[in-house]
Structures are given as C-alpha cells and as structure tokens.
Design a protein around this motif. Sequence first.
Motif, PDB file in Angstrom:
ATOM      1  N   LEU A   2     -64.899  20.591  55.944  1.00  0.00           N
ATOM      2  CA  LEU A   2     -63.879  21.470  55.756  1.00  0.00           C
ATOM      3  C   LEU A   2     -63.758  22.411  56.783  1.00  0.00           C
ATOM      4  O   LEU A   2     -62.860  22.999  57.354  1.00  0.00           O
ATOM      5  N   HIS A  61     -65.511  12.274  54.466  1.00  0.00           N
ATOM      6  CA  HIS A  61     -66.733  12.939  54.515  1.00  0.00           C
ATOM      7  C   HIS A  61     -67.809  12.019  53.866  1.00  0.00           C
ATOM      8  O   HIS A  61     -67.380  11.382  52.812  1.00  0.00           O
ATOM      9  N   GLU A  75     -71.151  12.119  51.503  1.00  0.00           N
ATOM     10  CA  GLU A  75     -71.516  12.562  50.095  1.00  0.00           C
ATOM     11  C   GLU A  75     -72.182  13.707  50.582  1.00  0.00           C
ATOM     12  O   GLU A  75     -73.015  13.733  51.437  1.00  0.00           O
ATOM     13  N   GLY A  76     -71.755  14.875  50.064  1.00  0.00           N
ATOM     14  CA  GLY A  76     -72.573  16.187  50.329  1.00  0.00           C
ATOM     15  C   GLY A  76     -72.084  16.828  51.698  1.00  0.00           C
ATOM     16  O   GLY A  76     -72.542  18.049  51.742  1.00  0.00           O
ATOM     17  N   GLN A  77     -71.418  16.298  52.440  1.00  0.00           N
ATOM     18  CA  GLN A  77     -70.799  17.003  53.712  1.00  0.00           C
ATOM     19  C   GLN A  77     -69.377  17.549  53.750  1.00  0.00           C
ATOM     20  O   GLN A  77     -68.899  17.903  54.535  1.00  0.00           O
ATOM     21  N   LEU A  78     -69.013  17.704  52.344  1.00  0.00           N
ATOM     22  CA  LEU A  78     -67.396  18.242  52.261  1.00  0.00           C
ATOM     23  C   LEU A  78     -67.609  19.585  52.811  1.00  0.00           C
ATOM     24  O   LEU A  78     -66.447  19.816  53.574  1.00  0.00           O
ATOM     25  N   LEU A  79     -68.257  20.320  52.759  1.00  0.00           N
ATOM     26  CA  LEU A  79     -68.333  21.896  53.346  1.00  0.00           C
ATOM     27  C   LEU A  79     -68.332  21.869  54.515  1.00  0.00           C
ATOM     28  O   LEU A  79     -67.522  22.709  55.266  1.00  0.00           O
TER      29      LEU A  79
END
Lengths: 209, 209, 209, 209
Positions: free
Chosen positions: A34, A25, A27-31
């Motif tokens: 997931l 991902h 940065e900042g796109q983890l949510l």
Amino acid sequence: MEAFSDGVFAVAVTLLVFDLKVPDHREGQLLSELARQWPAYAGFFASFLYTAVIWLNHHTAFTRIRHVDRGLHFANLTLLFTTALIPFPTAVLSHALIDGVNSADARTAVALYAGIAAAMCAAWLLLYTTVHRGRDRLVEADIDPGTFAADRWRSIIGIVGYLSAGVVGALVYPAIALAVFVCLPIFYAATSEGALHLFGNSRRGGSTQ
Amino acid sequence: MEAFSDGVFAVAVTLLVFDLKVPDHREGQLLSELARQWPAYAGFFASFLYTAVIWLNHHTAFTRIRHVDRGLHFANLTLLFTTALIPFPTAVLSHALIDGVNSADARTAVALYAGIAAAMCAAWLLLYTTVHRGRDRLVEADIDPGTFAADRWRSIIGIVGYLSAGVVGALVYPAIALAVFVCLPIFYAATSEGALHLFGNSRRGGSTQ
Amino acid sequence: MEAFSDGVFAVAVTLLVFDLKVPDHREGQLLSELARQWPAYAGFFASFLYTAVIWLNHHTAFTRIRHVDRGLHFANLTLLFTTALIPFPTAVLSHALIDGVNSADARTAVALYAGIAAAMCAAWLLLYTTVHRGRDRLVEADIDPGTFAADRWRSIIGIVGYLSAGVVGALVYPAIALAVFVCLPIFYAATSEGALHLFGNSRRGGSTQ
Amino acid sequence: MEAFSDGVFAVAVTLLVFDLKVPDHREGQLLSELARQWPAYAGFFASFLYTAVIWLNHHTAFTRIRHVDRGLHFANLTLLFTTALIPFPTAVLSHALIDGVNSADARTAVALYAGIAAAMCAAWLLLYTTVHRGRDRLVEADIDPGTFAADRWRSIIGIVGYLSAGVVGALVYPAIALAVFVCLPIFYAATSEGALHLFGNSRRGGSTQ
C-alpha cells in the motif's frame, strides 16, 4: 445544461477512485505494498482537487449567465471533453512515477498531463471569450461587463503555465512539472470568484445555492 | 424525466475514458506504446462527439415538449438503451483497428458499430414520430407544427447512412465506413436546432438554460 | 430525494455496459467470438429493461407523493440498494450461461438472480405499504386513496413469481426461470401506471414531465 | 451545489457493485466460490449503508441551509473527497478478510478503513462548524440556532469512535473494529434528523421532498 455538466463533473470526480487498486501482495505484505503506490494517492488527490475546482469555477460562471446559445453549448462541450479525459493522464502519470520520478517514462507522462491540462485551459479561454463577445444576450444584467474579459487572463496563465511545465518537465526535471501541477489548481481555487474580485470588486460575492 | 436522461448521457460520456488504458510497456517504452494505441484516442473522440451531439439534440427536443406520456417514455428509453450501448462497439472498433485498418476483424467491428448506430437513429425516428403524432397534447404551443415531422428526415438519413457505411465497410473497404462515422455526428451537430431551421425558419432559435 | 434516486438509476443502467467486453480472440476470429458471448447481450438487455422499468414505476409513484418522511426515506434506500446490486447477478448469470444453459453453475446463477429480484420486489412492497399507511400526510390530494394499496399486489406477484422461478430453475430446468426473468419486467412495464389503472380507473393518466 | 453533491453520492454508492466480481471457478464450483467471497458482500452492504446515511445527513443539513458561501463550498468538497474515497478502503478490507479475520493484513486494512472514516467525520465537523459560525447568513430563518452546534457532537463521536476502533483493531483484535464499522453508520442513521431532535425538539420533523 447545468444538470448535464454537473453530472459529467460528478462522474469524473468519482471515477478517479478506480485508479486506487488493491495491490497484489504476498501474505503479510499489504502494508508495504500500500505504501509503495503513494503516487496513485497523490494523483487521486491532485485530480480530485483539479476537477472539483473546475466545477466550482463552472458553477460560478453559470450563476452569471442567463442564456445559452449554440456557440456557448459547443464551448461548454469542449470543456467537458477535456474534463472527462483527466482520469487518463492521471493514471499514466501515477504508473510512471512508481517506476521513478526522473525516468524517461516519467518525462513522457508529465508532458502528456501538461498537454491535456493546457487544452482544458484553452477550452476555458474559448468559453470566457464566447460569453464576453455575446455578453449583452448571455450575461445577467447585474454583472460587471468586464467580468468575463478579466477571467480570460486566468485561462492564459494556465495555458502558459502548463505548457512551460510540460517542456521543463520533459527536458529538464519532471519534479518541477509536478510542483506546477499542484500549484495551478490552488491558484484557480483561490480565484474561483473571478479575476475581477481579486482587485476589490465584490459587488456580487457569494453564490446562492 | 430529463434528470434521468441527462444522468444517462453524463455517465455514458464519462465512462468512455475507461477505454483509454495505461499501456503495458517495458521501461522507457511508454511514449511509443502510447502512440501505438491511437485508434483508442480516435474512438474516444468520435464516441464523445456522438454522445454529446445526441444529448444536444435531446435537450433541444425536450425544450419543445411540454408533456410526456407512456408512448414517449418508451421511445425515450429505447433511445437511452442504444446510447448506453455505445461504449461497447467503440471498444471493439478501437481494438480491431490496432491490428490493422483493413483486416477481417476490422470489417466485423465496422459492421457492429454501424448496426448499433443505425439502431440509435431508428430510436430517434420512433421518438420524433411519437411526438409528431401526439403534437396537440405533447408539444409547446409556440412551436411550428411541422418541427418534429421535418426532424424525422434527419433520422432517416442516419439509418440509411450508417447501414450503407456498414455494408460498404464490411464488404469493400473499412476506412470508408470510418469516414462516415465521423461525418454523421458533425451533420447532427450542425442541424441540432432541428431540420426546419435549415430552411431559414428560426422563430425560436437558441435554447434557454 | 428524486435527484439522488434518478442518479442511482441512471448510473446503474449505464454501468451494465461493462459486462460487454471485447472478447479475447485470435486474428480473424472476432466475429465468432462476439457471437459466442450472446448470453452477455441477453443479460444486458434484460437488466436494462428491468432497471428502466423500475425507474418508470419509481417516477410514477413519486409524481403522486408530496412529502417524504423518515420511513419513506428508508424504504426508498432499500429499493436503491437492490437496484445498485442488479449488475452483479446479471454478470454471474451471463458467465454461467456461456458454459451451458443446463449446467450446475447455471442453476446456481438462476437461483442468485431470482433471490435478488425477489428482494427488490419486497423493497417495493415495503415502499408501497409505507406510503399507503401514511397516505394522509404523504400522498397528493387528488390521488385515489386505494392507489398504493392496489400496487402492493403487483409487488406480491413479483415476490412469488421470482421465488418460484428460482426454485424451479435450480431444481428442475434453468430455462424456465429465464423465461420468467423476461416476462416479469414486461408485466411491470405494462402496469407502470399502477394496478388501479388496469381496471378502467384513469383519472390521472399520463405523468407530466 | 446539491445537484453536484447528489451526483457524487449517487455515483459513489452505485460504483460499489464493482467490488462484487464473478469469481474464477472450475465447472460446477460456482456456488462454493460465491460463498467464499462473503466479505465482499459484507463490505458492499456496510459501505452502501454508510454512503446512503451520509447522503441522508447531507440532505437534511441542506434543507436547513439557504445560502452557500466560499467556506461552505470548500467544507462540502472536503466531505465529497472522503466520500469518493470510500470504495478504496472497502475493497482493501474485503480482500484482506478473505485471507483471514485475524491476519496481519486484516489489521492493516482495518486501520486504513478507520483512518479514512475518521477523516470523513472530521470533514463533517468542518462543515457543521462552518455553518454554525455563519448561521446568520447561511441558515434558514425558522431553524433553531443551536442545531448545527449540537450536530458537531455527532461528528466528534465519529472521530473518536473510528480512531479508537482503528487502534484496537490494528493492535488487539480486528473483529472489534468491524463491529464498530457496522454500529457507527446505524448511529448516524438513527440521528439523521440532527442531534437536537434526540432531546424532544422536533419543531421541524420530516424533510419535504
């Protein structure tokens, strides 16, 4: 023999977590990344449920068995073979679903999963038949002689159910197969005390530890 | 000691599934890519069979053993060492076969597999010899005194068989070695009750659970 | 408690095979690429030997223990923590050695391995001390009361040995540390019946199954 | 049933080492790259501690249980499901922390970990409630009848604690959640003999092996 079988079930059920990967991902796109891999979570849940239910049925069967001969060893190893294989079609199915529930690859993956799950039901049929034929030597004395004969029907329902789901899923619509993949383990969980118990016979209900 | 050994066998046999990977594929090509990695399925099957048969032989041997001394502990750990190694030559062989059954790499892979399988047979020879020499202290009283002496011949057949397969596979034709790799585990499965039982002696046939 | 500990040892020892990877190779280069990763084979062998010897010492200790209290549970979990960690420094060391036995990275890897191995010896010291202090409640009646006190010296030799090897390996020459990494497990294997047995006391020699 | 559960705990705790990877590094940079992945070591330590403490509580509970019925089997499988899942949020959290303790991704990861840890506490609540309701059939005769009722409070503290940590960590500051993630397993370790023992009742103190 139960120590070895329990070991295989315990490892198989725990290895399923390896299909859950930290997604690549930015940065900042983890949510959102997931969330996008939801089929992997569904696969983990379904295969954990299936393997745990198989263990429960295995545990119930072997509290009723007092002797293991060559034929039963081989039937049991056949069952463990299909159990150890389960993480593979689970991973194939999860990957295929991420690309779309109705794609050509989803049809392939659904057919693979159905085929291996049906093979496992066939291994159960072999095991129940082996025990039933040798019931005078192999089964505990206080068990109803029809117990393992009745359980064969549960295996046959699985073979027919999974094969039908595979054909319908591959040729018509994969989501129908997915519904069957969730329902059949619930059926096996609900009947884990054995088919005879469904009809009011519970002479020997709970299993002791 | 059996709990630890059973654990190693159970983990080794279940870890083999990691050689079955979801193939990289372009959309719609999953079926053909799954078909292309057939040597991985053959390798999974052969190594599962081999490891399961080793467990069965180990289980039979230890129902006849009543005491474990230092020497037998070390013989057993040597056997577990070669068992834990099996997934590696299996993976090497599967990869090499995908590129061609008769390639230079297939010859290398066949020789590696044969060498490690022969080393496992040598570990069995050590174990059977250790038990035979200390049979007065180590073996159950109702077991024929020639049991473990006879089993040594099964190990020697394996050492000679695998080494021959390795040499022929590396220098002449790898497919001959593959045939031996499938046949020898079947031989060990068929004789898992011990060599003595082949000649009509079955004073103690089935193993109890 | 032994079932859980044996399970951790069995899984740890079997997982080591994952450090043996099929090497990337151009067609026909499999043999030379397999040869090039010899440090991985040496690492597999050394860590298998170390973990198996730890299991053997653990098994010997617990045949002499009849009761497990809170303190002993925590000492045992500390030991399992360091055992479960072993595959990591093994992999780091194997990778570093492929790039050269005397490189800066090899010095780092040698120091890491020595530190974790010394921590495991410290966990043994904690376990032996815990058992020795509570020997009236915890130890079987027929065991010499000095058994676990004597075993503490084996742990102290390991702590001093591994820390010295780490310092010399990091600052002077890494190969000296590697020699110590092979010798100390052999020392622990040779003394697995306990330090007291080295001095002629063998009132209770072999362990029963 | 304990053999299967112990197997799942042993595998789960040992698999955590797979999150410790040999870091990619340029020659001579191994030391600094190893240092940079400190969150992975912290994650390994925290999850090992958590899983080991869960095993200890499970072991204590089942020394007090003499019979396992269907309901208890399902409560136990729910607990094993959340246990087998632990390596996944651990890996997500370790990865996120390497990119910064206060990033948006760290907030996501902290919330995921808290949610799964709270689900595990809910599984404990189900297990303790199931045992308490069936205590006449399920519990050993010499155990205080309030034991499992009191233990439910330990589960409720965990559910509230983890959910609060997740909300505060996601919305305010992730490091507060991390502190809770370390403290709650220590609380469960300190109270592993059961809540009743905290108030001076230690009629049955240590667990036998």
